[in-house]
Motif scaffolding. Sequence first.
Motif, PDB file in Angstrom:
ATOM      1  N   ALA A   1      19.783 -15.298 -23.251  1.00  0.00           N
ATOM      2  CA  ALA A   1      19.792 -14.528 -24.482  1.00  0.00           C
ATOM      3  C   ALA A   1      18.663 -14.994 -25.414  1.00  0.00           C
ATOM      4  O   ALA A   1      18.025 -14.170 -26.060  1.00  0.00           O
ATOM      5  CB  ALA A   1      21.150 -14.639 -25.166  1.00  0.00           C
ATOM      6  N   ALA A   3      15.818 -16.323 -24.537  1.00  0.00           N
ATOM      7  CA  ALA A   3      14.541 -15.838 -23.986  1.00  0.00           C
ATOM      8  C   ALA A   3      14.330 -14.376 -24.333  1.00  0.00           C
ATOM      9  O   ALA A   3      13.228 -13.975 -24.708  1.00  0.00           O
ATOM     10  CB  ALA A   3      14.509 -16.044 -22.477  1.00  0.00           C
ATOM     11  N   GLU A   4      15.370 -13.573 -24.225  1.00  0.00           N
ATOM     12  CA  GLU A   4      15.254 -12.149 -24.549  1.00  0.00           C
ATOM     13  C   GLU A   4      14.917 -11.941 -26.018  1.00  0.00           C
ATOM     14  O   GLU A   4      14.134 -11.056 -26.357  1.00  0.00           O
ATOM     15  CB  GLU A   4      16.525 -11.417 -24.151  1.00  0.00           C
ATOM     16  CG  GLU A   4      16.668 -11.310 -22.643  1.00  0.00           C
ATOM     17  CD  GLU A   4      17.968 -10.672 -22.211  1.00  0.00           C
ATOM     18  OE1 GLU A   4      18.863 -10.447 -23.059  1.00  0.00           O
ATOM     19  OE2 GLU A   4      18.095 -10.397 -21.004  1.00  0.00           O
ATOM     20  N   ARG A   5      15.496 -12.765 -26.886  1.00  0.00           N
ATOM     21  CA  ARG A   5      15.167 -12.667 -28.317  1.00  0.00           C
ATOM     22  C   ARG A   5      13.701 -13.003 -28.564  1.00  0.00           C
ATOM     23  O   ARG A   5      13.011 -12.331 -29.330  1.00  0.00           O
ATOM     24  CB  ARG A   5      16.073 -13.581 -29.142  1.00  0.00           C
ATOM     25  CG  ARG A   5      17.461 -13.046 -29.364  1.00  0.00           C
ATOM     26  CD  ARG A   5      18.217 -13.833 -30.435  1.00  0.00           C
ATOM     27  NE  ARG A   5      18.308 -15.265 -30.135  1.00  0.00           N
ATOM     28  CZ  ARG A   5      19.255 -15.816 -29.381  1.00  0.00           C
ATOM     29  NH1 ARG A   5      20.188 -15.065 -28.842  1.00  0.00           N
ATOM     30  NH2 ARG A   5      19.276 -17.121 -29.185  1.00  0.00           N
ATOM     31  N   ILE A   7      11.225 -12.752 -26.431  1.00  0.00           N
ATOM     32  CA  ILE A   7      10.408 -11.666 -25.874  1.00  0.00           C
ATOM     33  C   ILE A   7      10.384 -10.491 -26.834  1.00  0.00           C
ATOM     34  O   ILE A   7       9.324  -9.918 -27.102  1.00  0.00           O
ATOM     35  CB  ILE A   7      10.943 -11.235 -24.494  1.00  0.00           C
ATOM     36  CG1 ILE A   7      10.753 -12.360 -23.480  1.00  0.00           C
ATOM     37  CG2 ILE A   7      10.272  -9.952 -24.021  1.00  0.00           C
ATOM     38  CD1 ILE A   7      11.586 -12.188 -22.224  1.00  0.00           C
ATOM     39  N   ALA A   8      11.545 -10.120 -27.361  1.00  0.00           N
ATOM     40  CA  ALA A   8      11.617  -9.001 -28.304  1.00  0.00           C
ATOM     41  C   ALA A   8      10.751  -9.268 -29.535  1.00  0.00           C
ATOM     42  O   ALA A   8      10.032  -8.384 -30.004  1.00  0.00           O
ATOM     43  CB  ALA A   8      13.067  -8.740 -28.708  1.00  0.00           C
ATOM     44  N   CYS A  24       8.892 -10.911 -19.834  1.00  0.00           N
ATOM     45  CA  CYS A  24       9.983  -9.944 -19.878  1.00  0.00           C
ATOM     46  C   CYS A  24      10.431  -9.590 -18.458  1.00  0.00           C
ATOM     47  O   CYS A  24      11.626  -9.552 -18.163  1.00  0.00           O
ATOM     48  CB  CYS A  24       9.528  -8.694 -20.630  1.00  0.00           C
ATOM     49  SG  CYS A  24      10.795  -7.423 -20.792  1.00  0.00           S
ATOM     50  N   VAL A  27      12.231 -12.687 -16.825  1.00  0.00           N
ATOM     51  CA  VAL A  27      13.598 -12.869 -17.323  1.00  0.00           C
ATOM     52  C   VAL A  27      14.499 -11.735 -16.828  1.00  0.00           C
ATOM     53  O   VAL A  27      15.603 -11.982 -16.333  1.00  0.00           O
ATOM     54  CB  VAL A  27      13.605 -12.960 -18.866  1.00  0.00           C
ATOM     55  CG1 VAL A  27      15.019 -12.890 -19.417  1.00  0.00           C
ATOM     56  CG2 VAL A  27      12.921 -14.242 -19.320  1.00  0.00           C
ATOM     57  N   GLY A  28      14.024 -10.503 -16.915  1.00  0.00           N
ATOM     58  CA  GLY A  28      14.838  -9.374 -16.471  1.00  0.00           C
ATOM     59  C   GLY A  28      15.095  -9.378 -14.983  1.00  0.00           C
ATOM     60  O   GLY A  28      16.205  -9.088 -14.529  1.00  0.00           O
ATOM     61  N   GLY A  32      18.165 -11.723 -14.878  1.00  0.00           N
ATOM     62  CA  GLY A  32      19.062 -10.584 -15.030  1.00  0.00           C
ATOM     63  C   GLY A  32      19.316  -9.810 -13.752  1.00  0.00           C
ATOM     64  O   GLY A  32      20.116  -8.887 -13.738  1.00  0.00           O
ATOM     65  N   LYS A  37      13.578  -3.280 -13.662  1.00  0.00           N
ATOM     66  CA  LYS A  37      13.047  -3.673 -14.973  1.00  0.00           C
ATOM     67  C   LYS A  37      11.849  -4.588 -14.797  1.00  0.00           C
ATOM     68  O   LYS A  37      10.830  -4.435 -15.481  1.00  0.00           O
ATOM     69  CB  LYS A  37      14.121  -4.371 -15.805  1.00  0.00           C
ATOM     70  CG  LYS A  37      13.599  -4.857 -17.148  1.00  0.00           C
ATOM     71  CD  LYS A  37      14.664  -5.535 -17.964  1.00  0.00           C
ATOM     72  CE  LYS A  37      14.092  -5.995 -19.297  1.00  0.00           C
ATOM     73  NZ  LYS A  37      15.112  -6.593 -20.161  1.00  0.00           N
ATOM     74  N   CYS A  41       8.092  -3.953 -16.211  1.00  0.00           N
ATOM     75  CA  CYS A  41       7.462  -4.904 -17.138  1.00  0.00           C
ATOM     76  C   CYS A  41       6.141  -5.419 -16.588  1.00  0.00           C
ATOM     77  O   CYS A  41       5.152  -5.517 -17.326  1.00  0.00           O
ATOM     78  CB  CYS A  41       8.410  -6.066 -17.423  1.00  0.00           C
ATOM     79  SG  CYS A  41       9.845  -5.619 -18.408  1.00  0.00           S
TER      80      CYS A  41
END
Length: 74
Positions: A1, A3-5, A7-8, A24, A27-28, A32, A37, A41
């Motif tokens: 989570a 890492a996703e933040r 990246i965003a 991205c 991680v995806g 994930g 995805k 990316c």
Amino acid sequence: AAAERCIAQALERDDASALAWSICGLVGGFLGKDLEKAELCYARAIDANPSEPLAWLFTGTLRAWQGPGAAAVE
């Protein structure tokens, strides 16, 4: 989570960041388990910067996981 933040946040600052798109996909795809995805990316990363080494490295790894060995080497 976390890492996703990150990246965003990076993509909010620069949505053409090849590095951010590469991470991205990493991680995806690998965390994930969303290989579609990851592929999207990595394509965005290569479109943004055709010389982004991580995008090419991760794309080759993705291709190897998907099975087409010749495409992975390419």
